[in-house]
Design a protein around this motif. Structure first.
Motif, mmCIF file in Angstrom:
data_model
loop_
_atom_site.group_PDB
_atom_site.id
_atom_site.type_symbol
_atom_site.label_atom_id
_atom_site.label_comp_id
_atom_site.label_asym_id
_atom_site.label_seq_id
_atom_site.Cartn_x
_atom_site.Cartn_y
_atom_site.Cartn_z
ATOM 1 N N GLN A 76 0.330 -1.362 0.482
ATOM 2 C CA GLN A 76 -0.186 -0.412 0.143
ATOM 3 C C GLN A 76 1.107 0.853 -0.385
ATOM 4 O OE1 GLN A 76 -3.021 -0.061 2.962
ATOM 5 N NE2 GLN A 76 -4.295 -2.616 2.379
ATOM 6 N N VAL A 77 1.714 1.358 0.917
ATOM 7 C CA VAL A 77 2.667 2.724 0.576
ATOM 8 C C VAL A 77 3.305 2.097 -0.355
ATOM 9 C CG1 VAL A 77 5.740 3.212 1.219
ATOM 10 C CG2 VAL A 77 3.395 1.982 3.589
ATOM 11 N N GLU A 78 3.659 1.649 -1.021
ATOM 12 C CA GLU A 78 4.646 2.179 -2.685
ATOM 13 C C GLU A 78 3.576 2.200 -3.522
ATOM 14 O OE1 GLU A 78 5.800 -2.103 -3.792
ATOM 15 O OE2 GLU A 78 7.338 -1.976 -1.875
ATOM 16 N N ALA A 79 2.161 2.057 -3.458
ATOM 17 C CA ALA A 79 1.647 2.503 -4.301
ATOM 18 C C ALA A 79 0.620 4.692 -4.291
ATOM 19 C CB ALA A 79 -0.228 1.617 -3.930
ATOM 20 N N PHE A 80 0.672 4.041 -2.733
ATOM 21 C CA PHE A 80 0.675 6.086 -2.718
ATOM 22 C C PHE A 80 2.159 6.875 -2.664
ATOM 23 C CE2 PHE A 80 -0.855 5.102 2.386
ATOM 24 C CZ PHE A 80 -2.495 4.427 1.603
ATOM 25 N N PRO A 85 4.606 11.109 -4.590
ATOM 26 C CA PRO A 85 6.197 10.748 -4.106
ATOM 27 C C PRO A 85 6.639 11.709 -2.955
ATOM 28 C CG PRO A 85 5.507 12.043 -6.312
ATOM 29 C CD PRO A 85 4.678 11.156 -5.804
ATOM 30 N N ARG A 86 6.757 13.165 -2.689
ATOM 31 C CA ARG A 86 6.479 12.978 -2.045
ATOM 32 C C ARG A 86 6.330 12.695 0.072
ATOM 33 N NH1 ARG A 86 2.015 17.483 -0.190
ATOM 34 N NH2 ARG A 86 3.178 17.968 1.796
ATOM 35 N N LEU A 87 5.786 11.251 -0.105
ATOM 36 C CA LEU A 87 5.346 10.840 1.256
ATOM 37 C C LEU A 87 7.274 10.034 0.886
ATOM 38 C CD1 LEU A 87 2.240 9.254 0.507
ATOM 39 C CD2 LEU A 87 2.946 10.561 2.340
#
Length: 208
Positions: A76-80, A85-87
């Motif tokens: 999920q984090v990779e999808a976010f 991309p700022r994450l």
């Protein structure tokens, strides 16, 4: 990994106690039941206190279960981060506008919590975030009462007694105080992250 201090643990116990008193005040008109996972779908913000609790909960699980949760969270984090991309550089939501957070939440609204099991139960229930502990009680704003979720619209929506709303406010104040202690010398770290990040120790400086 940083263990959850006694203060935050007591705070979460108080949240559970508040929920049970609020549930009792609604005289059975609360649809929340084990296996009802309507509120477990879609990302939302959790605090650094919640992160510490989730990390503690993960250590209590069988390695295979812990790995499954972490794999789901990382996906999920990779999808976010592919869309926002700022994450990658900063997971904190403190510097995001409400509109930006809403945009992300809406885009990924169908993602289940990484800790949600196939039968609809939570695999880290005893260590769940504060939002999860208090979710389900009707919300009130400007004198109007509304159901906390879509399921709740199918039952009578009642107003929680004023004394419980006042206690809810005191709990919010206690959470703020506990967060200040938790962040300590690193207030710039930010107070909130998205739920899936809470399951990944390598993405949380305070739990490494």
């Amino acid at each position: 990994m940083t263990a959850l201090a006694d203060g935050p643990r007591r705070f979460m116990v108080r949240c559970d106690q508040w929920f049970e008193r609020a549930r009792a005040s609604l005289l059975g008109n609360l649809p929340c039941r084990r296996g009802c996972s309507r509120c477990c779908i879609g990302p939302f913000a959790i605090t650094r206190l919640d992160v510490a609790s989730l990390q503690r909960g993960l250590t209590s699980l069988a390695p295979s279960v812990r790995l499954a949760i972490e794999v789901s969270a990382r996906s999920q984090v990779e999808a976010f981060e592919a869309v926002f991309p700022r994450l990658k550089a900063d997971t904190a939501l403190d510097r995001w506008s409400d509109h930006e957070v809403d945009e992300l939440v809406e885009r990924f609204q169908d993602l289940p919590c990484p800790a949600l099991s196939e039968d609809g139960s939570c695999r880290v229930y005893s260590f769940r975030p504060v939002t999860c502990r208090m979710m389900g009680i009707p919300v009130e704003a400007d004198g109007l009462v509304a159901g906390a979720c879509a399921v709740q619209t199918a039952v009578p929506v009642q107003r929680v007694p004023l004394i419980l709303r006042q206690e809810e406010q005191r709990l919010a104040e206690q959470e703020r105080a506990e967060l200040e202690v938790c962040l300590g010398a690193t207030p710039g770290l930010g107070e909130e992250v998205l739920l899936p990040y809470g399951f990944l120790p390598d993405r949380n400086p305070l739990t490494r």
